[in-house]
Motif scaffolding. Structure first.
Motif, PDB file in Angstrom:
ATOM      1  N   GLY B  78      93.557 115.300 164.511  1.00 52.26           N
ATOM      2  CA  GLY B  78      93.639 115.826 165.765  1.00 52.26           C
ATOM      3  C   GLY B  78      92.235 116.422 166.296  1.00 52.26           C
ATOM      4  N   VAL B  81      90.048 113.448 167.820  1.00 51.47           N
ATOM      5  CA  VAL B  81      90.659 113.073 168.561  1.00 51.47           C
ATOM      6  C   VAL B  81      90.589 113.873 169.914  1.00 51.47           C
ATOM      7  N   GLY B 250      99.389 119.228 167.571  1.00 55.45           N
ATOM      8  CA  GLY B 250      98.507 118.014 168.116  1.00 55.45           C
ATOM      9  C   GLY B 250      98.166 118.352 169.544  1.00 55.45           C
ATOM     10  N   MET B 251      99.311 118.725 170.173  1.00 54.56           N
ATOM     11  CA  MET B 251      99.067 119.006 171.470  1.00 54.56           C
ATOM     12  C   MET B 251      98.079 120.314 171.862  1.00 54.56           C
ATOM     13  N   LEU B 253      95.414 120.852 170.197  1.00 51.57           N
ATOM     14  CA  LEU B 253      94.349 120.742 169.874  1.00 51.57           C
ATOM     15  C   LEU B 253      93.916 119.721 171.056  1.00 51.57           C
ATOM     16  N   VAL B 254      94.812 118.575 171.255  1.00 54.00           N
ATOM     17  CA  VAL B 254      94.204 117.739 172.244  1.00 54.00           C
ATOM     18  C   VAL B 254      93.812 118.235 173.630  1.00 54.00           C
ATOM     19  N   PHE B 255      94.601 119.219 174.006  1.00 53.13           N
ATOM     20  CA  PHE B 255      94.570 119.817 175.393  1.00 53.13           C
ATOM     21  C   PHE B 255      93.609 121.300 175.368  1.00 53.13           C
TER      22      PHE B 255
END
Lengths: 143, 535
Positions: B78, B81, B250-251, B253-255
């Motif tokens: 993550g 990404v 993951g959320m 990290l991604v946001f």
């Protein structure tokens, strides 16, 4: 043409300024010398925002960015979801001891790089479109 | 003097020379906050990578893979990404429409004082929590790497703190950038070298390497076990809601990466949005290559050094240095240890400058003095003082907590706040015309409070320890956790968005709506963006 009354004849500053020279005092500043704040006042933002060129730019960006975001979010979250809820499938071996779980995690890196590369290519087009919008504003702005 | 200490001192000397050079070159606010916006694309990309890859990445993820195999590797995915969000949504508009901080973009069409005050609060929260985690880690690591007979935990924390203050106070953004660049290059070089040595150990055969990874032997609670490290499930299990916790992480990290203040300020150091884009791509190449190579570091440590050996020689954070020692002896151990030290310094310097920029620019000038500097250079002076204070506070807190404190959750908290408070308001401000001041303030507040509250009732803080756990390692609240996940993102991010949207719908702000056209044109075309300045 102003007379050359400079005392020092060694001074190489040209008397008549080209566009790239230092702006004469008092007159309007050339574009490359304006600060961000000075430029803001010269632009009709509403008109630019409503112009066809700008709307085309936004549309083109949206057409790339929205599907790209959706794709990468789905692809990325598929990893923890599959690991959590489809473990036997993920443990299937593909090359020797290497299983789908490892390959899928590894593929995430390449997925990110491919999307980044595609975006850079698309963004070259956005840059041209943005330059078109800016030139439109400079045509309208007073010099 | 040990080789490790020698290399530490060499790195310190080089960075101090850079700071001296940067201090002589940098005059004025644009130089201090943005290095005159003249950092090139590749330089900024390498610096972003250096700013981002903390010791938690280098030592922590290598250790996670060495101990938990595949689950550690999955954890590392993550972090790369997440840069797609930075690339596609945030970097270019931010560069085009802002000046020094993320709040500049918000303040464009919203009421500046409340929005900047909240944004500064959120920035300081993210930066200081992240920094305290780094400092505690730094102190523990430096003592391990140099040997606690040479350096105590307190000395290590004070040393790291003083160095980061010197870089930022004297060298500003230019020195910080170059410390980050050198660190990133060292980190990549060390990781590539270590990976090659691991491959050499397995006769340059990937097949042999992966074969060894399938049967790793170690003692688990006194019993000798053999595990396939390519199979998931050693860390994230259904019993601890593993999948859900990973999705939640993951959320965050991604946001959250696209809302980390110390990453965002880096995009103001380049001349234009196009260069900002190029720099994100550079950063992605470096960060991705690095995390792929953690496979070799982590699995290499698991197979060559062994989990039992690592556990008795300092714990999972020591996996990479111990691997270096096993493969190439003490000098290489010293080199990897020096890289870990450089890694910590570069990250804390980045955090310090983003915290002090936000306080000086958003809070001191904009909120207290309503947007005007009373004396020229005042903003930079306040930023320097802030850097000093932030550094001193971080040293003090890290010493008070002690080296056994459980601080890993502070990193999770920083990402959660960035994702739940910062990102929603940045995105909505750029893309939603109706968005207004009430929405921004409520969104920032909800994201911040939700992340903090959920962490407090999570197993990171609230857990019943078995008897025998004493001192700083004990959980603060001895009670079964109310929220079962270690990462609050899955709940706090939707709450942040919800707060921002509901707040917006509560009121109307004609001025914010009428200035949307201007922000949108600026963000998307770069018209009127801040330009690079000369020295």
């Amino acid at each position: 043409m102003p007379s050359d009354d400079r005392k020092n004849s060694q001074d190489a500053t040209p008397i008549v300024g080209a566009a790239t020279d230092i702006a004469p005092l008092g007159g309007p500043k050339p574009a490359h010398e304006r600060t961000a704040d000075e430029e803001a006042g010269l632009v009709d933002w509403e008109k630019l925002a409503a112009s066809d060129r700008f709307r085309d730019l936004l549309k083109a960006k949206r057409r790339f960015i929205v599907p790209a975001m959706i794709f990468f979010i789905v692809y990325y979250f598929a990893l923890p979801v599959l690991i959590g809820y489809a473990r036997p499938f993920m443990e299937t071996r593909v090359f020797g001891p290497v299983n789908i779980a490892y390959l899928f995690a590894l593929s995430q890196f390449f997925m990110a790089w491919v999307i980044a590369a595609l975006y850079v290519r698309a963004a070259a087009r956005f840059d041209k479109m943005a330059a078109g919008v800016v030139s439109q504003s400079e045509d309208a702005a007073p010099r | 003097m040990t080789p490790a200490l020698g290399m530490f001192l060499l790195f310190v000397l080089i960075t101090l020379v850079i700071t001296y050079w940067a201090a002589r070159k940098s005059q004025g606010a644009a130089a201090f906050f943005t290095a005159n916006r003249r950092i090139t694309g590749w330089q900024n990309g390498v610096a972003v990578a250096g700013d981002y890859m903390s010791a938690a990445s280098f030592l922590g993820i290598a250790g996670l893979i060495a101990f938990f195999g595949y689950d550690g590797f999955m954890f590392s995915v993550g972090w790369l990404v997440a840069y797609l969000t930075v690339l596609l949504v945030v970097a270019e508009p931010l560069r085009n429409a802002g000046k020094y901080t993320m709040a500049d973009v918000l303040a464009y069409r919203l009421n500046p004082r409340p929005v900047r005050a909240m944004a500064a609060l959120s920035t300081l929260t993210v930066s200081t929590f992240y920094m305290i985690a780094q400092m505690v880690g730094a102190g523990a690591l430096v003592t391990l790497l140099l040997g606690s007979s040479h350096v105590s935990y307190e000395m290590a924390v004070i040393g790291v703190g003083i160095l980061m203050i010197i870089y930022v106070v004297f060298g500003g953004m230019l020195a910080t950038t170059w410390v980050q660049i050198i660190k990133a290059i060292l980190l990549m070089a060390g990781t590539i070298l270590l990976s090659l040595l691991v491959l050499k150990h397995f006769g340059w055969s990937l097949a042999n390497f992966f074969e060894a990874v399938t049967h790793v032997t170690y003692h688990d609670k006194g019993v000798l076990v053999t595990k396939n490290f390519l199979e998931p499930g050693l860390r994230y299990t259904p019993a601890n809601h593993g999948a859900l916790d990973l999705i939640s992480l993951g959320m965050a990290l991604v946001f959250g990466t696209a809302g980390l203040p110390h990453i965002l300020v880096r995009f103001y150091t380049v001349p234009d949005a196009k260069t900002a884009r190029v720099s994100v791509v550079w950063a992605m190449v470096l960060i991705g290559t690095f995390y792929i190579m953690t496979t070799f570091l982590g699995f290499g440590a698991a197979t060559i050094v062994g989990r039992d050996q690592i556990a008795v020689s300092g714990g999972n954070n020591m996996s990479a240095p111990l691997l270096a020692q096993a493969l190439a002896g003490d000098i290489f151990f010293a080199f990897i240890a020096a890289i870990a030290f450089a890694t910590i310094l570069a990250v804390v310097a980045g955090l310090t400058i983003s915290a002090s920029t936000s306080f000086a620019h958003d809070f001191y000038t904009a909120v207290i003095h309503r947007g005007t500097e009373r004396r020229p250079g005042e903003e930079v002076r306040v930023a320097r003082i802030t850097a000093f204070v932030v550094g001193a506070v971080a040293i003090g807190v890290a010493i008070l907590l002690g080296k056994d404190a459980n601080v890993a959750f502070l990193v999770a908290l920083a990402f959660a706040v960035a994702a739940s408070a910062n990102l929603p308001v940045i995105v909505l401000s750029l893309f939603w015309k109706r968005f207004n001041t009430t929405g921004a303030v409520l969104g920032l507040a909800t994201g911040l409070v939700a992340s903090l509250a959920l962490i407090i009732i999570s197993p990171s803080i609230m857990k019943v320890d078995p008897p025998g756990v004493v001192g700083a390692a004990r959980h603060l609240i001895q009670h079964p956790p109310i929220f079962p996940l270690e990462n609050p993102g899955i709940l706090s991010i939707p709450l942040g968005f919800l707060g921002a949207i509901l707040g917006t719908l509560l009121s109307r702000e004609p001025r914010a709506e009428s200035r949307f056209a201007e922000l949108s044109v600026r963000a998307n075309t770069g018209l009127g963006a801040e330009k690079a300045t000369t020295d």
